[in-house]
Write an enzyme that holds these catalytic residues in place. Structure first.
Site, short mmCIF file in Angstrom:
data_model
loop_
_atom_site.label_atom_id
_atom_site.label_comp_id
_atom_site.label_asym_id
_atom_site.label_seq_id
_atom_site.Cartn_x
_atom_site.Cartn_y
_atom_site.Cartn_z
N ASN A 47 7.59 -2.82 3.73
CA ASN A 47 8.64 -2.04 3.07
C ASN A 47 8.16 -0.64 2.71
O ASN A 47 8.14 -0.23 1.56
CB ASN A 47 9.19 -2.77 1.84
N LEU B 278 0.81 -1.22 0.00
CA LEU B 278 0.00 0.00 0.00
C LEU B 278 0.85 1.27 0.00
O LEU B 278 0.31 2.37 -0.10
CB LEU B 278 -0.97 0.00 1.19
N ASP C 147 0.56 -9.83 -4.31
CA ASP C 147 1.82 -9.08 -4.37
C ASP C 147 1.59 -7.78 -5.14
O ASP C 147 2.44 -7.33 -5.93
CB ASP C 147 2.94 -9.90 -5.00
N PRO D 196 10.90 -3.75 -9.93
CA PRO D 196 10.04 -4.92 -10.12
C PRO D 196 8.70 -4.75 -9.42
O PRO D 196 8.61 -4.16 -8.34
CB PRO D 196 10.85 -6.06 -9.50
N HIS E 244 3.74 1.21 -8.89
CA HIS E 244 4.95 2.00 -9.10
C HIS E 244 4.63 3.26 -9.89
O HIS E 244 3.70 3.28 -10.71
CB HIS E 244 6.01 1.19 -9.85
N ASN F 153 9.70 -9.56 -9.09
CA ASN F 153 10.59 -10.37 -8.28
C ASN F 153 9.76 -11.22 -7.31
O ASN F 153 9.02 -10.65 -6.48
CB ASN F 153 11.56 -9.48 -7.48
N ASP G 238 9.60 -8.84 3.13
CA ASP G 238 9.36 -9.00 1.69
C ASP G 238 10.07 -7.95 0.86
O ASP G 238 10.05 -6.76 1.19
CB ASP G 238 7.87 -8.95 1.39
#
Length: 426
Positions: free
Chosen positions: A89, A58, A300, A318, A304, A273, A147
């Site tokens: 992340n 998110l 997943d 990725p 971006h 990835n 992750d």
């Protein structure tokens, strides 16, 4: 809250259409309902438990230019999800109680799906020191993952599993031996060689999964494997489960459908990835999901910014969008091929992920007295993917222009309609 009546739906796609009455967030009756209230016209739609995504990015806090908890929640609701797990992340990293509490609070404020923060296993995702697992668990975190980075130190991973057992939580591993993937840009194989791209060997994933299954078995902890991508990993999982290891695993929709042949155009929208693998891997993953060797589907979902995808392959980040296309890809690869029926879809998209994460009110049977977290699906729909029309901030979908089957008609969270006819109600 007024009663909600869902008219003319078929639970799990079985039997004749029925009405479902929801009162106070709970299924109150199934059959012919004469009561008045807010109505949803199911028109023969398949009724399933609301979907649960164990693996969603998110981006908030830190990269709100690519996604926010609000926009990601909207995408999730439109995709049929009633709960998502937001990966750690972010910036700052969700490696402490302050950040995870912020994510959970923002999710509650938006209110379209249940947003569960995932806590980092190590400080700053650096793989050097365990994060504050205990304080984050007290704050409600049920899943921990670095992750995007593998917890590659075996001693650190063992310690994380030991703590997770004591805290009754799950460690979700990004399985990638980093010394085998330095500079990797694509699956190591014929396509990568032809295109001149540094290879990402299947063994880099399989070796970590085998190691961690051995550690989890020894410690007696629960392990979850993120985004399984190779046939060899499926074999390792089958072996580990046969030995009684408490290991679960997920596969992404894109690894069920797409192969490394997509890389021929060098379009970075196909960069992910772990990388897209071969057709043989894709077929093996489908079989493993159908057989229960792989437990569930997780998106997943990785939005971006344009500048991070509209660039040369080696510089591109990725990741792919997944929340609003997941159901359709599962139908295309698993239902239309005869590998799963609609009860199977409920198993891999709702029941198993809810059980893995320990969510008592998600993935429940469609029965009287159960929480009304529900998804209505039009199984006969056909639609064309247009990333610019998605609810999120980003548009980096590898399925752009594809015609896909099935579509979410409506999503219901605890008796409240959170998505209907492709829109978020005002």
């Amino acid at each position: 809250m007024s009663p909600l009546i869902i008219r003319g739906v078929r639970p799990y796609g079985e039997g004749d259409p029925v009405d479902v009455l929801v009162r106070d967030g709970v299924i109150a009756a199934i059959g012919e309902v004469a009561e008045e209230g807010e109505e949803v016209d199911g028109a023969g739609a398949v009724l399933l438990p609301g979907f649960v995504d164990l693996h969603t990015h998110l981006r908030e806090p830190g990269r709100e230019d690519t996604e926010t908890i609000a926009s990601g929640s909207a995408a999730a609701a439109l995709g049929g999800y009633t709960a998502v797990f937001a990966m750690a992340n972010t910036n700052p990293v969700a490696d402490n109680a302050v950040v995870v509490e912020h994510v959970a609070r923002r999710g509650r404020e938006v209110g379209l799906v249940d947003v569960h923060p995932v806590g980092a296993v190590t400080v700053g995702l650096a793989g050097e020191k365990l994060a504050e697992l205990g304080t984050m668990a007290k704050a409600g975190v049920r899943v921990f993952s670095d992750d995007g980075h593998c917890v590659h130190d075996p001693l650190l991973m063992r310690r994380a599993l030991e703590y997770s057992k004591a805290l009754d939580v799950v460690v979700a591993q990004h399985a990638e031996e980093p010394r085998l993937t330095v500079g990797a840009q694509a699956h190591e194989g014929e396509q990568a060689s032809r295109l001149g791209l540094q290879g990402w060997p299947a063994a880099a994933e399989e070796a970590i999964v085998a190691r961690d299954c051995l550690l989890a078995k020894q410690v007696g902890a629960r392990l979850h494997v993120c985004h399984v991508s190779t046939s060899g990993t499926a074999d390792v999982l089958a072996w580990a489960k046969a030995r009684g290891t408490e290991v679960s695993a997920e596969v992404t929709p894109h690894h069920l459908l797409l192969t490394d042949e997509r890389l021929a155009t060098y379009d970075p929208v196909n960069k992910v990835n772990p990388p897209l693998r071969t057709a043989a891997d894709t077929e093996a993953l489908r079989r493993a999901l159908a057989d229960g060797v792989i437990d569930c589907v997780a998106t997943d979902h990785a939005p971006h910014a344009v500048q991070d995808k509209d660039c040369e392959w080696s510089a591109a980040r990725p990741g792919m969008l997944g929340l609003q296309t997941a159901l359709s890809i599962v139908v295309e690869t698993m239902v239309n091929t005869g590998l799963l029926d609609w009860r199977g879809v409920a198993r891999v998209m709702s029941e198993r992920p809810a059980a893995i994460a320990g969510l008592p009110d998600q993935g429940r049977p469609i029965e009287v007295g159960e929480p009304a977290n529900l998804t209505l699906v039009d199984p006969g729909a056909r639609w064309v993917v247009r990333g610019a029309e998605f609810a999120g901030v980003a548009a980096n979908t590898p399925f752009e222009g594809m015609e896909l089957p099935a579509r979410v008609v409506a999503t219901v969270l605890r008796g409240r309609v959170t998505a209907s006819s492709g829109r978020i109600p005002a």
